[in-house]
Design an enzyme around this catalytic site. Structure first.
Site, short mmCIF file in Angstrom:
data_model
loop_
_atom_site.label_atom_id
_atom_site.label_comp_id
_atom_site.label_asym_id
_atom_site.label_seq_id
_atom_site.Cartn_x
_atom_site.Cartn_y
_atom_site.Cartn_z
N LEU A 138 -58.93 -20.93 -83.64
CA LEU A 138 -58.11 -19.88 -83.03
C LEU A 138 -59.03 -18.97 -82.21
O LEU A 138 -60.10 -18.58 -82.68
CB LEU A 138 -57.38 -19.07 -84.10
CG LEU A 138 -56.44 -17.95 -83.64
CD1 LEU A 138 -55.33 -17.73 -84.67
CD2 LEU A 138 -57.17 -16.62 -83.40
N GLY A 156 -58.10 -13.50 -76.47
CA GLY A 156 -58.85 -12.84 -75.40
C GLY A 156 -57.94 -12.14 -74.42
O GLY A 156 -56.71 -12.22 -74.50
N GLU A 216 -64.06 -22.62 -46.83
CA GLU A 216 -65.33 -22.57 -47.58
C GLU A 216 -66.20 -23.77 -47.23
O GLU A 216 -67.40 -23.64 -46.97
CB GLU A 216 -65.03 -22.55 -49.08
CG GLU A 216 -66.24 -22.68 -49.99
CD GLU A 216 -65.94 -23.43 -51.28
OE1 GLU A 216 -66.67 -24.39 -51.58
OE2 GLU A 216 -64.96 -23.06 -51.96
N HIS A 217 -65.59 -24.96 -47.16
CA HIS A 217 -66.34 -26.17 -46.80
C HIS A 217 -66.83 -26.11 -45.36
O HIS A 217 -67.98 -26.44 -45.08
CB HIS A 217 -65.45 -27.41 -46.98
CG HIS A 217 -65.37 -27.90 -48.38
ND1 HIS A 217 -65.86 -29.13 -48.78
CD2 HIS A 217 -64.86 -27.34 -49.50
CE1 HIS A 217 -65.65 -29.31 -50.07
NE2 HIS A 217 -65.04 -28.24 -50.54
N GLU A 246 -62.22 -33.66 -54.17
CA GLU A 246 -62.26 -32.70 -55.29
C GLU A 246 -60.92 -32.68 -56.02
O GLU A 246 -60.87 -32.67 -57.25
CB GLU A 246 -62.59 -31.30 -54.77
CG GLU A 246 -64.03 -31.11 -54.37
CD GLU A 246 -64.35 -29.66 -54.03
OE1 GLU A 246 -63.81 -28.76 -54.71
OE2 GLU A 246 -65.11 -29.42 -53.08
#
Length: 425
Positions: free
Chosen positions: A277, A280, A36-37, A114
């Site tokens: 709370l 998902g 990607e870089h 990163e």
């Protein structure tokens, strides 16, 4: 997918390559991220280093990318008058990238930086500890950010090999939005991107089970840097995306996360055990999805996790015994419809990079509304998913700054431990 917005003050595009972190070779953790870089460095048509970023910035735009588990997403925005030229420069990332060896060390250091920035982030630390519980055959169990150590000798050859194996027009998605009519956009966008080579690599191999059934139930305990204390309950469930019109798992998660009278939230809050709370549906990949209940604990709650767990299962038992009611589903569906109709306007960039990966999950005709659809009530399907919320099908994560642990995760230096447990319903 092309979108025309006559009022757009920015044009934007996103190209998704349907390969990501889990496709790293074992010998080069973080290679997808490193590629990607490297694609930003220069191309045969536009060889000047960093010229792309300079062009975008000079015309009021911005550019970025991210590497996810199963895809890599490249995107930019720019003043509409310069969109055509920007798109041509963007497309050549995937047509004739240079992968210039002179910049390998620079970008390896950028990737490593990163990684160093994320070492103190509790989200990344928790994710690295979670990997310790995963099936070793699942590539997601490995380190995928990349570092100077994992991107060592031979990385240049590995980079070219990865590009040849995994970047192909038949496994890419493009979304573009600007203020021109759709027919005009199509006329000049299609020829540009048709130049990307189609290597006919086909869909990626399905992922194995992330958590092996025979290894469950498990308790993962790990230390946080922040003072917050949490407990998370993760129940593996069948993939939810094939049922995106019914959303059986979301129906269950909505009940688990409800905060009104008689709810799990109210019972635990009244006991003085939780601050918050949330529940998902969390997909790890196309084959692995969880219904998760995340609780931020008080000190009393952290001292009574076994009681919190019993309360959760008592509530789940109540849901099993109660009828699956269509009026509740209809109420949730109505709220989802309102959320779709009255959502905040998105930026052009936000539209492009959020929609692009979704085109791999949903038919194009449904891609904008798919996350909101609840139009096919199926009580039997909901019960089928509810049956996966069992004590023997569970990973509990216990998080706190002073929890007891017995080993250390090597990449983020997270103290953690893994053990079994028993819950009586």
């Amino acid at each position: 997918l092309l979108a025309s917005d006559p009022n757009a003050d920015k044009a934007a595009a996103s190209l998704v390559a349907l390969r990501g972190q889990v496709h790293d070779p074992e010998a080069f953790g973080g290679l997808a991220h490193f590629l990607e870089h490297m694609l930003f460095i220069g191309t045969k048509k536009y060889p000047k280093v960093d010229e792309y970023q300079q062009f975008i910035s000079a015309h009021g735009g911005s550019t970025n990318a991210y590497t996810a588990a199963d895809h890599t997403n490249y995107f930019f925005d720019i003043h509409p008058d310069y969109f055509r030229e920007g798109l041509d420069r963007f497309a050549h990332f995937f047509i004739d990238p240079l992968l210039d060896p002179a910049y390998v060390e620079r970008e390896k250091n950028a990737v490593h930086s990163e990684y160093q920035l994320q070492i103190k982030d509790d989200g990344w630390r928790g994710n690295s500890a979670f990997k310790a519980t995963m099936n070793a055959a699942h590539p997601g169990s490995r380190f995928h950010i990349g570092s100077l150590e994992t991107l060592g000798e031979g990385v240049q050859e590995a980079l070219h090999d990865f590009l040849e194996r995994h970047y192909s027009a038949d496994q890419m998605i493009l979304v573009a939005i600007t203020n021109e009519p759709l027919d005009v956009m199509e006329e000049w966008i299609v020829p540009i991107f048709n130049a990307i080579e189609n290597r006919n690599i086909g869909p990626a191999e399905p992922m194995p089970q992330a958590l092996k059934a025979e290894d469950l139930p498990l308790v993962l305990t790990y230390q946080s840097l922040k003072e917050t204390r949490q407990v998370l309950y993760n129940f593996p469930i069948p993939p939810n995306k094939p049922h995106y019109r019914q959303k059986p798992a979301l129906y269950i998660a909505n009940l688990l996360g409800h905060e009104g009278t008689g709810s799990l939230h109210k019972r635990l809050k009244d006991a003085g055990w939780i601050e918050n709370l949330a529940a998902g549906v969390n997909p790890l990949d196309d084959e692995n999805t969880f219904i998760s209940v995340d609780m931020e604990l008080t000190e009393a709650g952290a001292a009574n996790i076994s009681q919190v767990t019993k309360t959760l299962f008592a509530y789940i038992a109540m849901l099993r015994q109660a009828p699956v009611e269509q009026w509740r589903y209809a109420e949730q569906a109505r709220m989802a419809e309102l959320a779709f109709r009255f959502q905040e306007p998105s930026s052009s960039t936000g539209f492009a990079y959020r929609v692009a990966p979704m085109l791999d999950d949903y038919p194009a005709a449904d891609v904008l509304i798919a996350p909101y659809l609840m139009e096919k009530f199926d009580a039997d399907l909901i019960r089928e998913y509810l049956n996966h919320l069992r004590p023997d099908n569970l990973l509990i994560e216990i998080v706190g700054p002073d929890v007891e642990t017995d080993r250390v995760e090597p990449w983020f230096n997270v103290p953690f431990s893994v053990s079994g447990f028993e819950v009586s319903q």
